[in-house]
Structures are given as C-alpha cells and as structure tokens.
Design an enzyme around this catalytic site. Structure first.
Site, mmCIF file in Angstrom:
data_model
loop_
_atom_site.group_PDB
_atom_site.id
_atom_site.type_symbol
_atom_site.label_atom_id
_atom_site.label_comp_id
_atom_site.label_asym_id
_atom_site.label_seq_id
_atom_site.Cartn_x
_atom_site.Cartn_y
_atom_site.Cartn_z
ATOM 1 N N HIS A 87 0.914 -1.150 -0.071
ATOM 2 C CA HIS A 87 -0.042 -0.205 -0.176
ATOM 3 C C HIS A 87 1.019 1.050 -0.005
ATOM 4 O O HIS A 87 0.690 2.022 -0.754
ATOM 5 C CB HIS A 87 -0.782 -0.051 1.123
ATOM 6 C CG HIS A 87 -1.894 1.204 1.289
ATOM 7 N ND1 HIS A 87 -3.215 1.218 1.328
ATOM 8 C CD2 HIS A 87 -1.332 2.358 1.897
ATOM 9 C CE1 HIS A 87 -3.463 2.414 1.421
ATOM 10 N NE2 HIS A 87 -2.618 3.255 1.681
ATOM 11 N N GLU A 88 1.811 1.394 0.879
ATOM 12 C CA GLU A 88 2.629 2.632 0.974
ATOM 13 C C GLU A 88 3.562 2.695 -0.141
ATOM 14 O O GLU A 88 3.938 3.810 -0.793
ATOM 15 C CB GLU A 88 3.481 2.411 2.127
ATOM 16 C CG GLU A 88 2.646 2.461 3.755
ATOM 17 C CD GLU A 88 1.581 3.661 3.799
ATOM 18 O OE1 GLU A 88 1.647 4.651 3.247
ATOM 19 O OE2 GLU A 88 0.292 3.440 4.473
ATOM 20 N N HIS A 93 1.584 4.575 -2.740
ATOM 21 C CA HIS A 93 1.842 5.780 -2.625
ATOM 22 C C HIS A 93 3.083 6.535 -3.183
ATOM 23 O O HIS A 93 3.316 7.588 -3.701
ATOM 24 C CB HIS A 93 1.908 6.364 -1.162
ATOM 25 C CG HIS A 93 0.421 6.339 -0.695
ATOM 26 N ND1 HIS A 93 -0.740 7.161 -1.440
ATOM 27 C CD2 HIS A 93 -0.229 5.549 0.522
ATOM 28 C CE1 HIS A 93 -1.901 6.554 -0.303
ATOM 29 N NE2 HIS A 93 -1.597 6.169 0.362
ATOM 30 N N HIS A 122 3.519 6.851 -6.874
ATOM 31 C CA HIS A 122 2.860 8.143 -7.373
ATOM 32 C C HIS A 122 3.593 9.183 -7.037
ATOM 33 O O HIS A 122 3.694 9.957 -7.941
ATOM 34 C CB HIS A 122 1.558 8.066 -6.477
ATOM 35 C CG HIS A 122 0.398 8.976 -7.074
ATOM 36 N ND1 HIS A 122 -0.742 9.411 -6.397
ATOM 37 C CD2 HIS A 122 -0.054 9.505 -8.209
ATOM 38 C CE1 HIS A 122 -1.657 10.016 -6.940
ATOM 39 N NE2 HIS A 122 -0.890 10.170 -8.052
HETATM 40 ZN ZN LIG Z 1 -2.743 5.407 2.059
#
Ligand SMILES: [Zn+2]
Length: 674
Positions: free
Chosen positions: A461-462, A465, A468
């Site tokens: 998940h991290e 990010h 991105h």
């Molecule tokens: Zn998040």
C-alpha cells in the site's frame, strides 16, 4: 556555521540537522520569501505564467524542502527537542501560508495570467492556475480585513491544537505498559511478541515480561491472546488512549476535540460554507455532502448480510457472548479452523528484506524501474535504508528512505511523506525523494524481522503511494506526484497496489522461509487465498463506521452544543456496527486521521478511492496482472499525471469508462449478497 537545514543542494543532512536549526531556518527563509514576493508584486512586468507562477512555485518548493525534515523528524524520533522545534515553527509556517493565500494583489496577478491564457483548457498550466485561484477563495482572500485576520488566527490555533492532539496520543501510548511475571497470561501470543516483551522486561530490570501499547503488540494481543482478561485490558487501554477514561489521564484530548471541531466550523463559515464537511468537499472529487453519506450507506447496506453471517459463525465457536475484545480473537480462531491458516505460519515466509526485494521486482516488471539500496546516504536512525530509483536507461529518477520498525516516540501507523517534490522548471530538474514509514515488529536478536501477510499488504500500500510520488512527470511541484490530487483519490495508487499482494506469482517472489529459504508453498498460498474474503463484511462495516462518524461529525456540527461527539458516535454505531462497544470506549480521542491528519471530513476517501482502485485493478485481471500494455497505460494515465489532470477524466482514459462499485464488492467477497 551556515544552517544545514537551509542547504538544499542535495538530500537533507540528517547527521548535521538538529532541533535548534528549525526555527532560525524557517524565520530566515520566510523573511526572504516575503521580500521576494513584495518585489515581485511591485514589478509591473509580471503578467505571464513564467514571470509570476514560476517564482511562486520555486519559493513553495524551497519552503517545503526545508520544512520536510522538521515535520518528519518530529514524528519519527523520540526526542522532545524536535517536538518543541516543530511546535515553535508551525505557527510561522501556517501564518505565512495564509498570508500568501489571502494576498489580494497576488490573486489579481494570478487572475490576469489565467485570463490571458490561450483557450487550451486541459493544460497543466491551466489546472495549476485553477487550483491556485480556488485556494485563494478558500482562504478568504475576498473577506473584509477583520474577518481575514480572524480566519488566519483560526488556522493558527487549529494547527497547534491538531499537533497537540497527536502528541497526546503518542505520549499516552508510550506511557502505558503491561507487566507480568506469569508466562501463562501470555498464552497464544506469537513467539516474537513474547521475546520482545522479555527484552523490554530485561531493559526495565524486571524478571518478567513488559508489553507495550504500540500497534504490533496491540494487534498481537487482540488476535492471539487466549487470556480473555488480557484482551479486555488491551482493548480498554487502546480504546481509551488520550481520553478522560485513559490511565494516566494527563493527555486527555476531550478539549482538543471540541476546539478542533469548533475552529473548523468557524473557518468554513468565514469563507461561505455551511459546515466543515462542505468546505472539505470543495477540493475533493465527491461533489456534495449527501452524495458522500449515500455512498457510505449504500456500501453498508450491501455489506450487512455478509457481516451478520460472519458474526454468527464467530458466536458459534465462542463460549461467551461476543464482546468487542473477542471479535478479532475468534476471527483468527475461525480462520485457522476453516483455512488452517495463521499469521504465525505465514510470517515465517516473509522476512522483510525478501518482501522488499519481491516488491521492488514487481515495480520493475510493471514499470521498468529498478531500485537499489544506497548505503552512502545517511538517514536519521540506524535502521533507515535509502534506495535509488532508476529508469530503463539507468538514470536516477528518484529515491526514498524506508523506516520500517515500531519504536518509542514514533507516530503510529504507516505512511509516506514527501522529502523533495519533483520540479523541472527554470532549467533545473530536481528529482523526487520520499519517506516510507511503517511500524512493523522490530528485528529479533538475530536481526530478522518477520512480517504478517497483512504487514505485507501495508508495505505494498505505502509503496503504491511512493510510486505515485516518484513516477510523476509533472514539472510544477504544486501539481506533481500527490500534490493537487483530490484527497478522495489519493488512495487510488496505494489501494490498487495492495491487490498484487494476493497473487501467487507475486508472493512467491516476495517470500523465503527465514530458516529454509523456501518460497511460500503453493498449498499455503491457496489457503491464504481462500481466506481472503474471510471477515470482509465486518471489516467493511468497521471502516464505514469510522467514515460515517467522521463525516456526520463535521457536517452536523452545532457550535452551541459541545457534547455531540459521543452521541454521534453512538448513533453511527447503532446504525452500522454489529457489536456494540462499552460506554468507556473513546475511539475519537485517538482518531488522529481526522483530528490531526488530513482526513477530516475525508475518512470516506479510503472507500471512495478503493472503488477506483478495485475497478482499475480489474483491468489488470482482465488483461493479465503483468500485462505491459495495461501497466504502461496505468502509469501514463494515473501515476504520472499527479494533480495536473481531472481525476475522473484520467480514470476514464485508463479504464475506458466511469468507475463502478462491482469490482470492490467482488474483491471483498460481498458481491453475491447484494
Ligand atoms: Zn494510504
């Protein structure tokens, strides 16, 4: 000696930076920026993008580079000096920010530039100007002087109160221990939790075990402890942190909560909104408050039957009527019964270094980037590691620090933050750099840290990010990477990435038994996969409870009534939750996401973005999860564009249609119940 914080020629000099550098650096930089801005506005020449917007972008970029280490270090280091430095500097930064966004002369200059732009309405320049003009409005640029001043001081007080909220949570948590000499009390706990508690005990000169209240320990106790009294004790400690019910109660956030809600409501009112929820939506993808509430209620309605039958199965195996501190425990028990799968078994296959290698290999396969550890770069703690990110040609296009383990004084949870935002203006190309922070169980005496599968999902998940932030191609920092992306779409790349952690081909490369080196066996994976939807209905309702509570709290706030927080929580739980919590529960008092972080009237964003993420991932499922064409399209349409493009437009460009709820319901195993 020059102030090392002001040295922005390379990465932050963590070895040289200390708390006393923060305030002087900020004072000096802000004074300089004030002079520059005044000179700029006095100059009649500023009539186009390059002469006005570029210098402002440069200044913001510089300020964010200097501030980033201060804000970062105060949240990861156990050093009171950093907290004091942060608290002393925050008002300056907040004041400066409002001063700029309330500057009418500057707004007029932006408006002139916007009016003179050619008709091409989709350019990054146009989007940037629209964002800026909107932010001037939201900061009350058009208000009479007295109200402008009031708005500014409200924001100041809000920033300080929010910081204090978070610090109370951390202090309350750090002050709590559970000490025992009786090994039987710890029955059922994972080996590494017990070993860690023993080490803590030794450090405190005790003959027994000392358990902390950090997330890994809380999670281990609530899922594994056979001793019901211990589970209840932890539940109570966790759910009363920083509250009037907590022990010790020196860090009670009750007053902070009242202050924060009141100030937010006032700020929203000053700039023309009925409440803070409306104000919050002004910069989000969702358009009106009733739409958000309907969205959450629809998901709750469609998940309820699944959740009810899950709870009924838990009740069947529990000898007593289920209480909140029993639910995670019996979920784990039932999961083991049904799928013969346990956190502890899986953990053996996920040493953190192997998981990282597998994850980085995945990024390489999807996006052609390679990640290499760079030991020449120094972090802020001896467990911090830095990675260079290179493109297909071998050129370094970014980098990031990882800081993965729980320790005293470190903020809870997992997150990424910007160290340096990409900037490619004025002939200078600055590459993006980030921080990736988690709170995994620290390495054992042999230096090995083993992750649960849910930790693996968190890391994916991290890292989503982070991609991105790192893969952006936008040149202007205010709309590069995560900047300028509506908050309810920010979780798209991260939740998208989680899906890969449920594929055998990915996990086989991200696992190696810590003793035998064997990758996750297919048979174990199959059991994990079968268990994927297990408890999904209850988990969905839990998130919806948080989201609905947050949103209603901010949309229904009445300044004449101070005590509605627990009432609204109670109503939301009546509506959504299946297991009712005891009266002492003070979940809001440690709900930092909404009272200290950026999720105020925005917690729904997780579910909102999850719809987009699931639907985006379903394109990978249709075409093959490593399909280069699909990955290239996802990178180009979503990851690279940052805030330079309308997110719905970007989504449609990638997916060929607007998003639907179906993929999310399917991944959660609750589509059939609809
Ligand atoms: Zn998040």
């Amino acid at each position: 000696m020059p102030n090392p914080l002001l040295d922005t020629s390379a990465l932050p000099r963590f070895k040289d930076i200390s708390p006393e550098h923060a305030l002087p650096a900020l004072q000096q930089l802000i004074a300089e920026h004030r002079r520059k801005l005044a000179a700029l506005l006095d100059n009649g020449e500023i009539s186009d993008f390059d002469s006005l917007v570029i210098p402002l972008e440069e200044m913001n970029h510089e300020l964010s580079r200097v501030w980033s280490p201060v804000s970062h270090l105060q949240s990861v280091l156990d050093e009171p000096g950093w907290r004091e430095a942060y608290n002393a500097s925050l008002p300056l930064l907040t004041e400066h920010g409002t001063e700029i966004s309330q500057n009418e002369k500057l707004r007029e200059a932006y408006q002139r530039v916007a009016d003179s732009m050619p008709g091409d309405c989709t350019s990054a320049e146009r989007v940037l100007l629209d964002h800026e003009l909107r932010d001037f409005r939201l900061a009350g640029v058009a208000l009479p002087e007295a109200e402008k001043k009031r708005f500014k001081s409200v924001l100041q007080e809000l920033a300080a109160t929010q910081a204090n909220f978070e610090q109370n949570v951390q202090d309350a948590q750090d002050a709590w221990h559970f000490v025992t000499d009786d090994a039987a009390v710890l029955a059922g706990l994972p080996k590494q939790t017990v070993a860690r508690a023993r080490r803590e005990g030794e450090q405190q000169g005790l003959s027994g075990w000392s358990l902390k209240l950090d997330f890994p320990t809380y999670h281990a106790v609530s899922t594994h402890a056979e001793n019901r009294a211990l589970r209840r004790r932890y539940y109570k400690a966790w759910s009363t942190r920083a509250s009037d019910q907590g022990k010790p109660s020196n860090w009670d956030n009750s007053e902070n909560i009242r202050r924060i809600l009141k100030l937010r409501h006032e700020a929203a009112g000053l700039v023309g909104f009925g409440n803070y929820a409306e104000y919050s939506l002004a910069t989000k993808m969702a358009t009106d408050t009733s739409h958000v509430v309907e969205f959450l209620r629809e998901l709750a309605g469609r998940s309820r039957t699944t959740a009810e039958s899950e709870l009924a199965s838990l009740q069947e195996i529990s000898p007593e009527t289920l209480e909140p501190w029993d639910v995670p425990y019996y979920l784990e028990q039932l999961k083991q019964q049904r799928y013969a799968i346990s956190d502890d078994e899986l953990r053996q296959y996920f040493p953190v270094t192997t998981v990282k290698e597998g994850l980085f290999g995945l990024a390489s396969r999807l996006y052609g980037v390679s990640l290499q550890r760079n030991d020449k770069v120094h972090g802020w703690h001896d467990t911090v590691v830095y990675y260079d990110v290179r493109d297909e040609t071998g050129a370094v296009i970014g980098g990031f620090y990882t800081d993965l383990y729980a320790r005293c004084g470190k903020r809870n949870g997992a997150w990424i933050d910007e160290c340096i935002v990409r900037k490619n203006i004025s002939g200078e190309n600055v590459i993006p750099v980030g921080y990736l922070v988690c709170n995994f169980t620290p390495p054992d005496a042999a230096g090995v840290s083993l992750l649960t599968h849910s930790d693996v999902v968190t890391l994916f998940h991290e890292f989503g990010h982070m991609l991105h932030h790192l893969l952006t191609r936008v040149d202007y920092p205010s709309i590069a990477g995560i900047n300028g992306v509506p908050w309810d779409a920010v979780e798209l790349p991260s939740q998208f990435m989680e899906n890969f952690a449920w594929y055998y081909d990915v996990l086989a490369r991200a696992s190696a038994h810590h003793e035998t080196g064997e990758p996750l066996p297919r048979e174990v994976f199959d059991r994990l996969d079968d268990s994927r939807h297990f408890g999904a209905g209850l988990a969905m309702l839990r998130q919806l409870e948080f989201a609905l509570f947050d949103f209603r709290l901010h949309s229904e706030f009445d300044p004449h009534n101070g005590g509605e927080v627990l009432d609204i929580l109670h109503e939301v739980r009546q509506e959504v939750a299946l297991v009712q919590h005891p009266e002492f529960n003070r979940m809001p008092h440690a709900f930092s996401h909404i009272f200290a972080g950026g999720y105020a009237a925005g917690y729904y964003s997780y579910k909102w973005a999850e719809v987009l993420a699931a639907d985006a991932f379903s394109a990978f499922e249709e075409n093959g999860i490593f399909d280069p064409g699909t990955a290239a399209r996802f990178r180009a349409e979503i990851l690279e564009v940052g805030g330079s493009r309308d997110i719905m437009e970007a989504f449609v460009a990638f997916r060929g249609r607007r998003p639907t709820l179906e993929a999310l319901l399917r991944y959660s195993g609750i589509a059939e119940a609809a």
